[in-house]
Design a protein around this motif. Structure first.
Motif, PDB file in Angstrom:
ATOM      1  N   UNK A  76      41.366  76.944  41.726  1.00  0.00           N
ATOM      2  CA  UNK A  76      41.805  77.003  43.110  1.00  0.00           C
ATOM      3  C   UNK A  76      42.939  76.003  43.355  1.00  0.00           C
ATOM      4  N   UNK A  77      44.046  76.499  43.929  1.00  0.00           N
ATOM      5  CA  UNK A  77      45.221  75.675  44.207  1.00  0.00           C
ATOM      6  C   UNK A  77      45.738  75.950  45.618  1.00  0.00           C
ATOM      7  N   UNK A  78      46.638  75.095  46.045  1.00  0.00           N
ATOM      8  CA  UNK A  78      47.342  75.268  47.311  1.00  0.00           C
ATOM      9  C   UNK A  78      48.717  74.630  47.166  1.00  0.00           C
ATOM     10  N   UNK A  79      49.562  74.772  48.170  1.00  0.00           N
ATOM     11  CA  UNK A  79      50.895  74.196  48.108  1.00  0.00           C
ATOM     12  C   UNK A  79      50.879  72.694  48.340  1.00  0.00           C
ATOM     13  N   UNK A  80      51.788  72.002  47.676  1.00  0.00           N
ATOM     14  CA  UNK A  80      51.915  70.561  47.879  1.00  0.00           C
ATOM     15  C   UNK A  80      52.546  70.295  49.238  1.00  0.00           C
ATOM     16  N   UNK A  81      53.590  71.037  49.546  1.00  0.00           N
ATOM     17  CA  UNK A  81      54.272  70.933  50.841  1.00  0.00           C
ATOM     18  C   UNK A  81      54.854  72.295  51.164  1.00  0.00           C
ATOM     19  N   UNK A 104      51.675  86.492  56.805  1.00  0.00           N
ATOM     20  CA  UNK A 104      50.808  87.580  56.326  1.00  0.00           C
ATOM     21  C   UNK A 104      51.411  88.260  55.104  1.00  0.00           C
ATOM     22  N   UNK A 105      52.737  88.260  55.008  1.00  0.00           N
ATOM     23  CA  UNK A 105      53.433  88.954  53.924  1.00  0.00           C
ATOM     24  C   UNK A 105      53.934  88.010  52.836  1.00  0.00           C
ATOM     25  N   UNK A 106      54.110  86.748  53.169  1.00  0.00           N
ATOM     26  CA  UNK A 106      54.714  85.788  52.250  1.00  0.00           C
ATOM     27  C   UNK A 106      53.700  84.696  51.886  1.00  0.00           C
ATOM     28  N   UNK A 107      53.926  84.034  50.762  1.00  0.00           N
ATOM     29  CA  UNK A 107      53.030  82.924  50.416  1.00  0.00           C
ATOM     30  C   UNK A 107      53.301  81.729  51.316  1.00  0.00           C
ATOM     31  N   UNK A 108      52.259  81.002  51.669  1.00  0.00           N
ATOM     32  CA  UNK A 108      52.387  79.813  52.501  1.00  0.00           C
ATOM     33  C   UNK A 108      51.696  78.639  51.814  1.00  0.00           C
ATOM     34  N   UNK A 109      52.247  77.463  51.998  1.00  0.00           N
ATOM     35  CA  UNK A 109      51.629  76.268  51.431  1.00  0.00           C
ATOM     36  C   UNK A 109      50.270  75.997  52.071  1.00  0.00           C
ATOM     37  N   UNK A 110      50.006  76.592  53.214  1.00  0.00           N
ATOM     38  CA  UNK A 110      48.736  76.397  53.916  1.00  0.00           C
ATOM     39  C   UNK A 110      47.616  77.274  53.361  1.00  0.00           C
ATOM     40  N   UNK A 111      47.971  78.254  52.555  1.00  0.00           N
ATOM     41  CA  UNK A 111      46.973  79.178  51.999  1.00  0.00           C
ATOM     42  C   UNK A 111      46.297  78.595  50.771  1.00  0.00           C
ATOM     43  N   UNK A 112      45.124  79.122  50.472  1.00  0.00           N
ATOM     44  CA  UNK A 112      44.411  78.798  49.237  1.00  0.00           C
ATOM     45  C   UNK A 112      44.599  79.955  48.276  1.00  0.00           C
ATOM     46  N   UNK A 113      44.783  79.622  47.005  1.00  0.00           N
ATOM     47  CA  UNK A 113      45.058  80.616  45.969  1.00  0.00           C
ATOM     48  C   UNK A 113      44.172  80.386  44.761  1.00  0.00           C
ATOM     49  N   UNK A 153      55.179  73.260  42.533  1.00  0.00           N
ATOM     50  CA  UNK A 153      54.987  73.288  43.976  1.00  0.00           C
ATOM     51  C   UNK A 153      53.517  73.350  44.367  1.00  0.00           C
ATOM     52  N   UNK A 154      52.625  73.302  43.374  1.00  0.00           N
ATOM     53  CA  UNK A 154      51.200  73.516  43.621  1.00  0.00           C
ATOM     54  C   UNK A 154      50.362  72.314  43.235  1.00  0.00           C
ATOM     55  N   UNK A 155      49.193  72.220  43.863  1.00  0.00           N
ATOM     56  CA  UNK A 155      48.207  71.209  43.491  1.00  0.00           C
ATOM     57  C   UNK A 155      46.825  71.851  43.517  1.00  0.00           C
ATOM     58  N   UNK A 156      45.933  71.281  42.723  1.00  0.00           N
ATOM     59  CA  UNK A 156      44.556  71.761  42.702  1.00  0.00           C
ATOM     60  C   UNK A 156      43.862  71.330  43.987  1.00  0.00           C
ATOM     61  N   UNK A 157      42.968  72.152  44.486  1.00  0.00           N
ATOM     62  CA  UNK A 157      42.227  71.832  45.712  1.00  0.00           C
ATOM     63  C   UNK A 157      41.241  70.690  45.491  1.00  0.00           C
ATOM     64  N   UNK A 164      43.311  68.915  38.734  1.00  0.00           N
ATOM     65  CA  UNK A 164      44.143  68.180  39.692  1.00  0.00           C
ATOM     66  C   UNK A 164      45.084  67.241  38.943  1.00  0.00           C
ATOM     67  N   UNK A 165      44.543  66.485  38.001  1.00  0.00           N
ATOM     68  CA  UNK A 165      45.355  65.536  37.239  1.00  0.00           C
ATOM     69  C   UNK A 165      46.419  66.253  36.410  1.00  0.00           C
ATOM     70  N   UNK A 166      46.051  67.350  35.774  1.00  0.00           N
ATOM     71  CA  UNK A 166      47.011  68.096  34.960  1.00  0.00           C
ATOM     72  C   UNK A 166      48.182  68.595  35.798  1.00  0.00           C
ATOM     73  N   UNK A 167      47.871  69.212  36.945  1.00  0.00           N
ATOM     74  CA  UNK A 167      48.931  69.744  37.799  1.00  0.00           C
ATOM     75  C   UNK A 167      49.746  68.627  38.447  1.00  0.00           C
ATOM     76  N   UNK A 168      49.088  67.547  38.810  1.00  0.00           N
ATOM     77  CA  UNK A 168      49.808  66.417  39.403  1.00  0.00           C
ATOM     78  C   UNK A 168      50.759  65.799  38.381  1.00  0.00           C
ATOM     79  N   UNK A 169      50.302  65.616  37.156  1.00  0.00           N
ATOM     80  CA  UNK A 169      51.178  65.094  36.101  1.00  0.00           C
ATOM     81  C   UNK A 169      52.386  66.004  35.910  1.00  0.00           C
ATOM     82  N   UNK A 170      52.147  67.315  35.905  1.00  0.00           N
ATOM     83  CA  UNK A 170      53.263  68.238  35.721  1.00  0.00           C
ATOM     84  C   UNK A 170      54.262  68.127  36.879  1.00  0.00           C
ATOM     85  N   UNK A 171      53.785  68.072  38.109  1.00  0.00           N
ATOM     86  CA  UNK A 171      54.682  67.964  39.267  1.00  0.00           C
ATOM     87  C   UNK A 171      55.483  66.671  39.229  1.00  0.00           C
ATOM     88  N   UNK A 172      54.829  65.576  38.892  1.00  0.00           N
ATOM     89  CA  UNK A 172      55.527  64.290  38.799  1.00  0.00           C
ATOM     90  C   UNK A 172      56.580  64.360  37.697  1.00  0.00           C
TER      91      UNK A 172
END
Length: 178
Positions: A76-81, A104-113, A153-157, A164-172
């Motif tokens: 489970x992920x969501x947008x960072x910003x 409704x049609x586009x991805x939003x950082x507020x959504x959960x994926x 552009x994503x982070x783990x929930x 979370x650490x893997x995705x955060x390391x990649x974003x950094x």
């Protein structure tokens, strides 16, 4: 008059003391953050190894292989910003009704994926850095619609998960090593 000055001096001294105590606490917190950042950069550098000499795209490939082996999918992920298309709505210039309709049609950082898959060299109209970022194939949890976004552009929930650490390391890495 003397009493007023004494009260003023006490307030000045106590506010100065409070400021000093706050500064000491902030310094301790900053030191902890620096240690965490240093550990994170050390982890990233150890992962990248010799690829650092071969350039950014070689480093992305190394990270991709590491993530492919290490991520447990789906997760489970969501947008960072806010995503690029959302900026005008998030910062107030866009119409909020239009924003709600477009979400409704586009991805939003507020959504959960659910992060379903990652791929190298993937492209999408929704990616901020197509051709540079790792492509993340996602399924929006609310309606099942699928999108491809940039992994940076994503982070783990779940902030306590290894994901979370893997995705955060990649974003950094992606933002700081370009």
């Amino acid at each position: 008059m003397w009493r007023q000055w004494a009260d003023f001096a006490k307030q000045r001294l106590s506010s100065r003391r409070v400021r000093q105590e706050n500064e000491e606490v902030n310094e301790e917190e900053n030191e902890e953050e620096e240690i965490e950042e240093d550990e994170q950069f050390a982890r990233i550098n150890a992962l990248l190894g010799a690829s650092r000499k071969r350039g950014f795209h070689a480093q992305v490939r190394v990270f991709f292989e590491h993530l492919r082996r290490s991520l447990t999918l789906p997760c489970e992920v969501t947008g960072i910003e806010d995503f690029r298309w959302e900026e005008r709505y998030v910062f107030g210039a866009g119409n909020q009704r239009e924003y709600a309709r477009l979400r409704k049609e586009r991805p939003s950082y507020r959504d959960d994926y659910e992060l379903l898959e990652i791929e190298l060299d993937g492209h999408s109209e929704w990616m901020l850095w197509p051709g540079e970022d790792i492509a993340a194939r996602l399924r929006r949890k609310s309606d099942g619609r699928e999108f491809t976004l940039g992994l940076a552009e994503l982070k783990a929930k779940d902030e306590n998960s290894p994901t979370y650490d893997l995705l955060h390391d990649y974003s950094v890495f992606f933002v700081n090593y370009r």
